[in-house]
Motif scaffolding. Sequence first.
Motif, PDB file in Angstrom:
ATOM      1  N   GLU A 181      -2.605   5.184  -3.914  1.00 23.28           N
ATOM      2  CA  GLU A 181      -4.037   5.533  -3.292  1.00 23.28           C
ATOM      3  C   GLU A 181      -3.168   6.979  -3.834  1.00 23.28           C
ATOM      4  N   VAL A 182      -4.547   7.977  -4.317  1.00 23.06           N
ATOM      5  CA  VAL A 182      -3.385   8.954  -3.891  1.00 23.06           C
ATOM      6  C   VAL A 182      -5.075   9.619  -3.961  1.00 23.06           C
ATOM      7  N   ARG A 183      -4.967  11.194  -2.499  1.00 21.44           N
ATOM      8  CA  ARG A 183      -6.080  11.383  -2.198  1.00 21.44           C
ATOM      9  C   ARG A 183      -5.469  13.150  -1.535  1.00 21.44           C
ATOM     10  N   LEU A 184      -5.665  13.759  -2.962  1.00 21.50           N
ATOM     11  CA  LEU A 184      -4.944  15.284  -2.420  1.00 21.50           C
ATOM     12  C   LEU A 184      -5.881  16.789  -2.404  1.00 21.50           C
ATOM     13  N   HIS A 223       1.006  -1.365  -0.178  1.00 22.66           N
ATOM     14  CA  HIS A 223      -0.138  -0.136   0.062  1.00 22.66           C
ATOM     15  C   HIS A 223       0.919   1.620   0.279  1.00 22.66           C
ATOM     16  N   PHE A 224       0.838   1.740  -0.936  1.00 29.99           N
ATOM     17  CA  PHE A 224       1.075   3.321  -0.912  1.00 29.99           C
ATOM     18  C   PHE A 224       0.653   4.100  -0.747  1.00 29.99           C
ATOM     19  N   PHE A 225       0.793   5.397  -0.178  1.00 27.02           N
ATOM     20  CA  PHE A 225      -0.503   6.306   0.145  1.00 27.02           C
ATOM     21  C   PHE A 225      -0.016   7.979   0.042  1.00 27.02           C
ATOM     22  N   ILE A 226      -0.184   8.646  -0.892  1.00 29.80           N
ATOM     23  CA  ILE A 226      -0.141  10.273  -0.699  1.00 29.80           C
ATOM     24  C   ILE A 226      -1.417  10.884  -0.508  1.00 29.80           C
ATOM     25  N   GLY A 227      -1.815  11.704   0.486  1.00 28.88           N
ATOM     26  CA  GLY A 227      -2.867  12.434   0.528  1.00 28.88           C
ATOM     27  C   GLY A 227      -2.427  14.327   0.897  1.00 28.88           C
ATOM     28  N   GLY A 228      -3.533  14.821   1.022  1.00 23.75           N
ATOM     29  CA  GLY A 228      -2.778  16.098   2.233  1.00 23.75           C
ATOM     30  C   GLY A 228      -2.946  17.207   0.449  1.00 23.75           C
ATOM     31  N   TRP A 264      -7.240   7.164  -7.782  1.00 22.09           N
ATOM     32  CA  TRP A 264      -7.331   8.534  -7.746  1.00 22.09           C
ATOM     33  C   TRP A 264      -8.825   8.795  -6.860  1.00 22.09           C
ATOM     34  N   ILE A 265      -8.625   9.238  -5.936  1.00 23.36           N
ATOM     35  CA  ILE A 265      -9.970   9.732  -5.170  1.00 23.36           C
ATOM     36  C   ILE A 265      -9.464  11.425  -4.805  1.00 23.36           C
ATOM     37  N   TYR A 266     -11.038  11.557  -5.054  1.00 20.87           N
ATOM     38  CA  TYR A 266     -11.544  12.900  -5.171  1.00 20.87           C
ATOM     39  C   TYR A 266     -12.875  12.523  -5.027  1.00 20.87           C
ATOM     40  N   LEU A 267     -13.483  14.198  -4.387  1.00 18.81           N
ATOM     41  CA  LEU A 267     -14.639  14.411  -4.131  1.00 18.81           C
ATOM     42  C   LEU A 267     -15.512  14.564  -5.214  1.00 18.81           C
ATOM     43  N   GLU A 268     -16.745  13.748  -5.279  1.00 20.28           N
ATOM     44  CA  GLU A 268     -17.109  13.201  -5.925  1.00 20.28           C
ATOM     45  C   GLU A 268     -18.192  14.630  -6.801  1.00 20.28           C
ATOM     46  N   GLU A 269     -18.294  15.875  -5.951  1.00 19.68           N
ATOM     47  CA  GLU A 269     -18.174  17.028  -7.124  1.00 19.68           C
ATOM     48  C   GLU A 269     -17.338  17.902  -7.607  1.00 19.68           C
ATOM     49  N   ASP A 270     -16.373  17.111  -6.823  1.00 17.26           N
ATOM     50  CA  ASP A 270     -15.017  17.918  -7.869  1.00 17.26           C
ATOM     51  C   ASP A 270     -14.111  17.708  -9.123  1.00 17.26           C
ATOM     52  N   THR A 271     -14.960  17.948 -10.012  1.00 18.33           N
ATOM     53  CA  THR A 271     -15.080  17.607 -11.432  1.00 18.33           C
ATOM     54  C   THR A 271     -13.859  17.872 -12.063  1.00 18.33           C
ATOM     55  N   GLU A 272     -12.815  19.379 -10.991  1.00 16.41           N
ATOM     56  CA  GLU A 272     -11.876  19.648 -11.864  1.00 16.41           C
ATOM     57  C   GLU A 272     -10.833  18.815 -11.116  1.00 16.41           C
ATOM     58  N   MET A 273     -10.877  17.756 -10.042  1.00 18.25           N
ATOM     59  CA  MET A 273      -9.729  16.395  -9.915  1.00 18.25           C
ATOM     60  C   MET A 273     -10.465  15.143 -10.200  1.00 18.25           C
ATOM     61  N   GLU A 274     -11.280  15.190 -11.441  1.00 10.31           N
ATOM     62  CA  GLU A 274     -11.414  14.701 -12.076  1.00 10.31           C
ATOM     63  C   GLU A 274     -11.348  13.989 -13.500  1.00 10.31           C
ATOM     64  N   ASP A 275     -10.984  15.740 -13.676  1.00 13.28           N
ATOM     65  CA  ASP A 275     -10.641  16.194 -14.548  1.00 13.28           C
ATOM     66  C   ASP A 275      -9.148  15.824 -14.473  1.00 13.28           C
ATOM     67  N   ALA A 276      -8.640  16.327 -13.291  1.00 12.17           N
ATOM     68  CA  ALA A 276      -6.541  15.884 -13.449  1.00 12.17           C
ATOM     69  C   ALA A 276      -6.586  14.614 -13.172  1.00 12.17           C
ATOM     70  N   GLY A 277      -7.287  13.872 -12.861  1.00 10.60           N
ATOM     71  CA  GLY A 277      -7.233  12.011 -12.883  1.00 10.60           C
ATOM     72  C   GLY A 277      -7.108  11.098 -13.945  1.00 10.60           C
ATOM     73  N   LEU A 278      -8.377  12.564 -15.636  1.00  7.37           N
ATOM     74  CA  LEU A 278      -8.183  12.065 -16.325  1.00  7.37           C
ATOM     75  C   LEU A 278      -7.286  11.821 -17.076  1.00  7.37           C
ATOM     76  N   ASP A 279      -6.437  13.109 -17.054  1.00 10.97           N
ATOM     77  CA  ASP A 279      -5.441  12.959 -17.910  1.00 10.97           C
ATOM     78  C   ASP A 279      -4.120  12.384 -16.932  1.00 10.97           C
ATOM     79  N   TYR A 280      -3.743  12.322 -16.211  1.00 12.32           N
ATOM     80  CA  TYR A 280      -2.780  10.911 -15.378  1.00 12.32           C
ATOM     81  C   TYR A 280      -3.324   9.704 -16.091  1.00 12.32           C
TER      82      TYR A 280
END
Lengths: 167, 135
Positions: B69-72, B29-34, B104-120
């Motif tokens: 897991e990445v949750r920024l 398990h590898f985690f980055i968060g914050g 790539w873990i993100y707040l459901e309504e945060d489409t900005e983070m979703e887009d960043a995840g899609l880029d990766y």
Amino acid sequence: MNVSYDSRLLFRHEGPLDMEVLPLLVHNLEGILQREGARPPLRRKVVTCLIELAQNIIHYAVHKENYPPLLMVSRRNDKGFILLTRNLVHYSQELFLQNYLHNLTQMPRAELENLHYSTLTEGSYSDSGGAGLGLIQVLFKADQFEYEFVPADGEYSWFSVKATFLS
Amino acid sequence: MSDLTTSEKLIIEPTFTTPEIKFDPQARHFFIGGNSYPENSLKFYGPVLQWVQNWSERHVPIPEPIVVEVRLEYFNTSTAKVLLDLFRLFEVLHEKGQALQIRWIYLEEDTEMEDAGLDYQAAVRVPFELVPVNE
């Protein structure tokens, strides 16, 4: 560069800016935007663009006594937020930025998107660890983007950026 | 952080501008968060990348999958670039035969983070899952 009279000032910092101060500003702005009811995607746009512009100021701006940088966020009626930054630059930086921003602002959105992606995936780092993406990101995220240079003192100018984010 | 390259786990406590990092190969398990907007992302993440590089060179693939897991919250553009470098190290590991998944873990309504995840997701050849959460 002005923020029009129909907007309401929410946040203002004019003074020394470094990596000790920035987290406090980010925390304050995050709280203000939450209280204003800004949803997470809009909050993220405003705060991340403030971080990018502030870190550009920390890394690249000319820091002279009596010429402190300015960071401001205003509410634009009920239709979004305006982020405005202002900092001192040397004439040589102004020439570079004029050319760089002129080119960026002329790009169609799809081209800007491609540039953002190619810089992310293929670009290199600067000496200060920057990815060369800061201003591209602000242009990419903002619904409206303006900039200007105003003579300040001898070989220095004020460089202002105004980014509008719509709800 | 001079001894990072030889330690079995990599644990870095969070600050206002740098994330929590918990890389535990034994737990797979590898985690980055914050938050991640350090003054110099390369300076902060350089030893982290080196640690992963050294560990992955020694690692013999195992049947069990490794989860990254990445949750920024807020992260700057230089972090965005370093993250891609990190994901590419995991991509090499995956190419060597190690089952691996990046979440790539993100707040459901945060489409900005979703887009960043899609880029990766588009940029790396490794199973990359977008994981929306409610809080």
